[in-house]
Design a protein around this motif. Structure first.
Motif, PDB file in Angstrom:
ATOM      1  N   ILE A  40      20.882  59.043  37.377  1.00  0.00           N
ATOM      2  CA  ILE A  40      20.056  58.042  38.037  1.00  0.00           C
ATOM      3  C   ILE A  40      20.927  56.804  38.175  1.00  0.00           C
ATOM      4  N   GLY A  41      21.126  56.351  39.393  1.00  0.00           N
ATOM      5  CA  GLY A  41      21.872  55.118  39.616  1.00  0.00           C
ATOM      6  C   GLY A  41      23.107  55.258  40.481  1.00  0.00           C
ATOM      7  N   LEU A  42      23.675  56.467  40.586  1.00  0.00           N
ATOM      8  CA  LEU A  42      24.864  56.626  41.429  1.00  0.00           C
ATOM      9  C   LEU A  42      24.574  56.287  42.883  1.00  0.00           C
ATOM     10  N   SER A  43      23.347  56.579  43.329  1.00  0.00           N
ATOM     11  CA  SER A  43      22.994  56.315  44.731  1.00  0.00           C
ATOM     12  C   SER A  43      22.996  54.819  45.040  1.00  0.00           C
ATOM     13  N   ARG A  44      22.864  54.003  44.043  1.00  0.00           N
ATOM     14  CA  ARG A  44      22.948  52.555  44.262  1.00  0.00           C
ATOM     15  C   ARG A  44      24.384  52.122  44.548  1.00  0.00           C
ATOM     16  N   ARG A  45      25.320  53.009  44.319  1.00  0.00           N
ATOM     17  CA  ARG A  45      26.736  52.728  44.581  1.00  0.00           C
ATOM     18  C   ARG A  45      27.285  53.658  45.663  1.00  0.00           C
ATOM     19  N   ASN A  46      26.374  54.085  46.551  1.00  0.00           N
ATOM     20  CA  ASN A  46      26.739  54.905  47.715  1.00  0.00           C
ATOM     21  C   ASN A  46      27.313  56.271  47.362  1.00  0.00           C
ATOM     22  N   HIS A  47      26.857  56.825  46.257  1.00  0.00           N
ATOM     23  CA  HIS A  47      27.190  58.193  45.865  1.00  0.00           C
ATOM     24  C   HIS A  47      25.881  58.966  45.740  1.00  0.00           C
ATOM     25  N   PRO A  48      25.912  60.274  45.918  1.00  0.00           N
ATOM     26  CA  PRO A  48      24.684  61.040  45.688  1.00  0.00           C
ATOM     27  C   PRO A  48      24.404  61.147  44.194  1.00  0.00           C
ATOM     28  N   GLU A  49      23.143  61.354  43.858  1.00  0.00           N
ATOM     29  CA  GLU A  49      22.803  61.677  42.476  1.00  0.00           C
ATOM     30  C   GLU A  49      23.264  63.114  42.225  1.00  0.00           C
ATOM     31  N   LEU A  50      23.564  63.434  40.984  1.00  0.00           N
ATOM     32  CA  LEU A  50      24.101  64.748  40.618  1.00  0.00           C
ATOM     33  C   LEU A  50      23.175  65.430  39.628  1.00  0.00           C
ATOM     34  N   VAL A  51      23.076  66.756  39.732  1.00  0.00           N
ATOM     35  CA  VAL A  51      22.201  67.568  38.881  1.00  0.00           C
ATOM     36  C   VAL A  51      23.017  68.737  38.347  1.00  0.00           C
ATOM     37  N   VAL A  52      22.824  69.073  37.078  1.00  0.00           N
ATOM     38  CA  VAL A  52      23.425  70.274  36.508  1.00  0.00           C
ATOM     39  C   VAL A  52      22.336  71.018  35.742  1.00  0.00           C
ATOM     40  N   VAL A  53      22.368  72.337  35.812  1.00  0.00           N
ATOM     41  CA  VAL A  53      21.317  73.170  35.233  1.00  0.00           C
ATOM     42  C   VAL A  53      21.908  74.128  34.200  1.00  0.00           C
ATOM     43  N   GLY A  54      21.214  74.262  33.067  1.00  0.00           N
ATOM     44  CA  GLY A  54      21.540  75.300  32.106  1.00  0.00           C
ATOM     45  C   GLY A  54      22.466  74.914  30.972  1.00  0.00           C
ATOM     46  N   LEU A  55      23.052  73.744  31.006  1.00  0.00           N
ATOM     47  CA  LEU A  55      23.977  73.338  29.949  1.00  0.00           C
ATOM     48  C   LEU A  55      23.233  72.712  28.774  1.00  0.00           C
ATOM     49  N   SER A  56      23.928  72.607  27.644  1.00  0.00           N
ATOM     50  CA  SER A  56      23.374  71.877  26.501  1.00  0.00           C
ATOM     51  C   SER A  56      23.379  70.384  26.851  1.00  0.00           C
ATOM     52  N   PRO A  57      22.610  69.569  26.116  1.00  0.00           N
ATOM     53  CA  PRO A  57      22.616  68.127  26.398  1.00  0.00           C
ATOM     54  C   PRO A  57      24.017  67.521  26.333  1.00  0.00           C
ATOM     55  N   GLU A  58      24.797  67.940  25.353  1.00  0.00           N
ATOM     56  CA  GLU A  58      26.145  67.387  25.201  1.00  0.00           C
ATOM     57  C   GLU A  58      27.058  67.785  26.353  1.00  0.00           C
ATOM     58  N   GLU A  59      27.000  69.060  26.741  1.00  0.00           N
ATOM     59  CA  GLU A  59      27.827  69.538  27.855  1.00  0.00           C
ATOM     60  C   GLU A  59      27.417  68.872  29.163  1.00  0.00           C
ATOM     61  N   ALA A  60      26.115  68.755  29.384  1.00  0.00           N
ATOM     62  CA  ALA A  60      25.619  68.137  30.616  1.00  0.00           C
ATOM     63  C   ALA A  60      26.023  66.670  30.690  1.00  0.00           C
ATOM     64  N   ALA A  61      25.830  65.944  29.589  1.00  0.00           N
ATOM     65  CA  ALA A  61      26.195  64.525  29.581  1.00  0.00           C
ATOM     66  C   ALA A  61      27.687  64.353  29.818  1.00  0.00           C
ATOM     67  N   SER A  62      28.494  65.178  29.168  1.00  0.00           N
ATOM     68  CA  SER A  62      29.938  65.082  29.344  1.00  0.00           C
ATOM     69  C   SER A  62      30.338  65.334  30.798  1.00  0.00           C
ATOM     70  N   LEU A  63      29.826  66.417  31.384  1.00  0.00           N
ATOM     71  CA  LEU A  63      30.179  66.760  32.759  1.00  0.00           C
ATOM     72  C   LEU A  63      29.713  65.688  33.738  1.00  0.00           C
ATOM     73  N   LEU A  64      28.434  65.306  33.666  1.00  0.00           N
ATOM     74  CA  LEU A  64      27.913  64.319  34.615  1.00  0.00           C
ATOM     75  C   LEU A  64      28.581  62.962  34.443  1.00  0.00           C
ATOM     76  N   ASN A  65      28.877  62.588  33.207  1.00  0.00           N
ATOM     77  CA  ASN A  65      29.566  61.317  32.984  1.00  0.00           C
ATOM     78  C   ASN A  65      30.994  61.354  33.520  1.00  0.00           C
ATOM     79  N   GLN A  66      31.690  62.492  33.380  1.00  0.00           N
ATOM     80  CA  GLN A  66      33.037  62.607  33.950  1.00  0.00           C
ATOM     81  C   GLN A  66      32.996  62.490  35.468  1.00  0.00           C
ATOM     82  N   LEU A  67      32.031  63.146  36.095  1.00  0.00           N
ATOM     83  CA  LEU A  67      31.894  63.063  37.546  1.00  0.00           C
ATOM     84  C   LEU A  67      31.558  61.635  37.974  1.00  0.00           C
ATOM     85  N   ALA A  68      30.645  60.993  37.244  1.00  0.00           N
ATOM     86  CA  ALA A  68      30.267  59.621  37.585  1.00  0.00           C
ATOM     87  C   ALA A  68      31.435  58.659  37.393  1.00  0.00           C
ATOM     88  N   LEU A  69      32.212  58.853  36.338  1.00  0.00           N
ATOM     89  CA  LEU A  69      33.398  58.015  36.130  1.00  0.00           C
ATOM     90  C   LEU A  69      34.409  58.193  37.259  1.00  0.00           C
TER      91      LEU A  69
END
Length: 166
Positions: A40-69
């Motif tokens: 939530i929030g990437l779209s405010r910086r002209n990027h699409p929001e990103l979704v990942v399915v099936g990962l653990s909370p730690e894996e999902a946070a790591s992946l989405l945060n790496q993409l957002a960074l």
């Protein structure tokens, strides 16, 4: 920067704090069967929001945060080759597929809808197995379900937003 926490509640103050601090927050939905997590929030910086399915909370946070960074650093998140290069990976093990707009009407996007006022374009991060096979490839063996969000919401599934009929 360390991976920041997943917003476990829909508290707007908490979400606002995370988005103000990092430029995005990661929200988890774990009560709909297969867990899924989205930004939530990437779209405010002209990027699409990103979704990942099936990962653990730690894996999902790591992946989405790496993409957002990477996005914050100027990488086009829709260019998976550039993302792989930004991470130093020699091979692309993910693809991005645009989430079908019918998913925007579901309860699964309540927080992003409530926080941003609407559900902006979102892309599902689809992961390949170690051999580079994606879920639609023969021989795929990742070992967890990646719900297909790039196809329309299945007729008759629960999870429509309150007052919505499909």
């Amino acid at each position: 920067m360390q991976d920041h926490e997943i917003a476990r509640t829909a508290s707007y103050d908490h979400l606002s704090e995370l988005i103000q601090r990092y430029g995005w927050a990661v929200k988890g939905v774990v009560d709909q069967g297969t867990p899924w997590y989205y930004t939530i929030g990437l779209s405010r910086r002209n990027h699409p929001e990103l979704v990942v399915v099936g990962l653990s909370p730690e894996e999902a946070a790591s992946l989405l945060n790496q993409l957002a960074l990477a996005a914050r650093g100027g990488v086009n998140v829709l260019d998976t080759t550039a993302l792989a290069a930004a991470w130093g990976h020699p091979k692309v093990f993910l693809q991005l597929r645009q989430v079908d707009p019918t998913w925007s009407d579901t309860n699964l996007f309540n927080t992003v809808r409530s926080y941003l006022g609407a559900v902006p374009p979102a892309y599902q991060v689809v992961l390949a197995d170690i051999e580079g096979h994606f879920p639609w490839d023969e021989g795929h063996s990742l070992g967890f379900e990646q719900r297909v969000l790039w196809e329309p919401w299945p007729e008759g599934w629960p999870g429509l937003a309150e007052g919505e009929n499909r």
